[in-house]
Design a protein around this motif. Structure first.
Motif, PDB file in Angstrom:
ATOM      1  N   ARG A  77     -35.977 -63.361  31.264  1.00  0.00           N
ATOM      2  CA  ARG A  77     -36.791 -62.862  30.286  1.00  0.00           C
ATOM      3  C   ARG A  77     -36.681 -63.672  28.933  1.00  0.00           C
ATOM      4  N   TRP A  78     -35.780 -64.591  28.983  1.00  0.00           N
ATOM      5  CA  TRP A  78     -36.182 -65.614  27.795  1.00  0.00           C
ATOM      6  C   TRP A  78     -37.298 -66.281  27.572  1.00  0.00           C
ATOM      7  N   GLY A  82     -35.170 -56.837  34.134  1.00  0.00           N
ATOM      8  CA  GLY A  82     -34.686 -56.917  32.870  1.00  0.00           C
ATOM      9  C   GLY A  82     -33.421 -57.297  32.687  1.00  0.00           C
ATOM     10  N   THR A 110     -28.993 -59.212  29.468  1.00  0.00           N
ATOM     11  CA  THR A 110     -30.487 -59.318  29.743  1.00  0.00           C
ATOM     12  C   THR A 110     -30.852 -60.542  30.595  1.00  0.00           C
ATOM     13  N   HIS A 111     -31.517 -60.092  31.683  1.00  0.00           N
ATOM     14  CA  HIS A 111     -31.849 -61.158  32.719  1.00  0.00           C
ATOM     15  C   HIS A 111     -32.446 -62.308  32.170  1.00  0.00           C
ATOM     16  N   ARG A 154     -43.264 -53.909  32.256  1.00  0.00           N
ATOM     17  CA  ARG A 154     -42.692 -54.964  32.640  1.00  0.00           C
ATOM     18  C   ARG A 154     -41.592 -54.660  33.659  1.00  0.00           C
ATOM     19  N   GLN A 206     -37.728 -54.382  24.370  1.00  0.00           N
ATOM     20  CA  GLN A 206     -38.597 -55.196  25.391  1.00  0.00           C
ATOM     21  C   GLN A 206     -38.754 -54.585  26.685  1.00  0.00           C
ATOM     22  N   TRP A 207     -37.693 -53.667  27.007  1.00  0.00           N
ATOM     23  CA  TRP A 207     -37.864 -52.922  28.320  1.00  0.00           C
ATOM     24  C   TRP A 207     -38.912 -51.872  28.269  1.00  0.00           C
ATOM     25  N   ASP A 249     -40.571 -60.512  23.079  1.00  0.00           N
ATOM     26  CA  ASP A 249     -39.909 -59.324  23.264  1.00  0.00           C
ATOM     27  C   ASP A 249     -40.951 -58.402  22.774  1.00  0.00           C
TER      28      ASP A 249
END
Length: 258
Positions: free
Chosen positions: A161-162, A246, A157-158, A240, A235-236, A166
């Motif tokens: 994204r944190w 992502g 995960t990129h 987004r 979350q993808w 989500d």
């Protein structure tokens, strides 16, 4: 959280969730295909592993091992490894469906049961790396089992994204968390026993982990959301994915000795 707690949580989670995961994502991933990420980037197009004919490869966190089976078709000698017996059960079922078999190993990515310098390439598409507390140790272990000049390619995960929830919808477009908060995301059961863990590292953390282990980082691929791809994966989502990345795919190599 200790390494043992994280390992136990990951094994339980993926054993329990294996059937649901395959039901939800199995068609997207295929039985014989190497899909790097929810954006749908395929190794057949990206060629991040290069020419693998005759090479010996290890897939960490292989899940149902679709990528390993695809690599067999490219002439590679592949071993697929996962911590979860539940996921490896699906790897066996997919091998029976497809007729393409690879050696399957149940083991911990932090204690790989292979001799030093065994593989030409180690790779993973969202396996192992995000789910261990000590990812620095994982980098060192991968370095150990690679031959000089060997490649290490992993998709995660990129890190940015944190910052976001989500949420594949509009709620996931607002920055909420600190990018610099490295505390792991942990889910617990009613007794307080960890059931799921996912660790966060910044972009710089990943680079430092790699270089500290001895790797030379040659590329980072941030797949763009492709036109016409409307599938939501956790979350993808198209919403987004068209605004910010992502997935990050790190491409590194163990230096050749002279």
């Amino acid at each position: 959280m200790s390494g043992d707690e994280g390992r136990a949580a990951s094994r339980r989670w993926w054993d329990h969730d294996a059937d649901n995961y395959q039901e939800e994502h199995g068609a997207f991933l295929g039985d014989v295909d190497l899909v790097w990420c929810p954006e749908g980037l395929r190794e057949a197009d990206a060629r991040l592993l290069g020419d693998v004919k005759g090479a010996r490869l290890l897939e960490l966190g292989c899940g149902a091992a679709a990528g390993s089976r695809w690599l067999v078709g490219q002439g590679a000698d592949v071993t697929a490894l996962d911590l979860s017996a539940g996921m490896l059960r699906h790897a066996r079922l997919a091998a029976e469906r497809s007729g393409v078999h690879v050696p399957l190993v149940q083991a911990d990515a932090l204690a790989l049961p292979f001799r030093t310098g065994t593989f030409d390439t180690v790779h993973t598409a969202f396996g192992a790396v995000p789910f261990v507390a000590d990812s620095e140790a994982l980098m060192r272990e991968v370095f150990r089992v690679l031959r000089p000049g060997g490649a290490w390619i992993f998709a995660v995960t990129h890190p940015m994204r944190w910052v976001f929830l989500d949420d594949p919808g509009e709620g996931g477009l607002m920055a909420v968390h600190s990018y610099f908060d490295r505390r792991p995301y942990i889910e617990e059961d009613s007794a307080g026993v960890p059931t799921y863990i996912e660790a966060h590292r910044t972009f710089g953390d990943r680079v430092r982990e790699l270089t500290a282990a001895g790797f030379v980082l040659s590329d980072v691929v941030e797949p763009e959301w492709p036109p016409g791809h409307e599938e939501v994966w956790g979350q993808w989502s198209p919403l987004r994915g068209r605004l910010f990345p992502g997935t990050a795919i790190f491409v590194a190599r163990r230096p050749s000795t002279t």
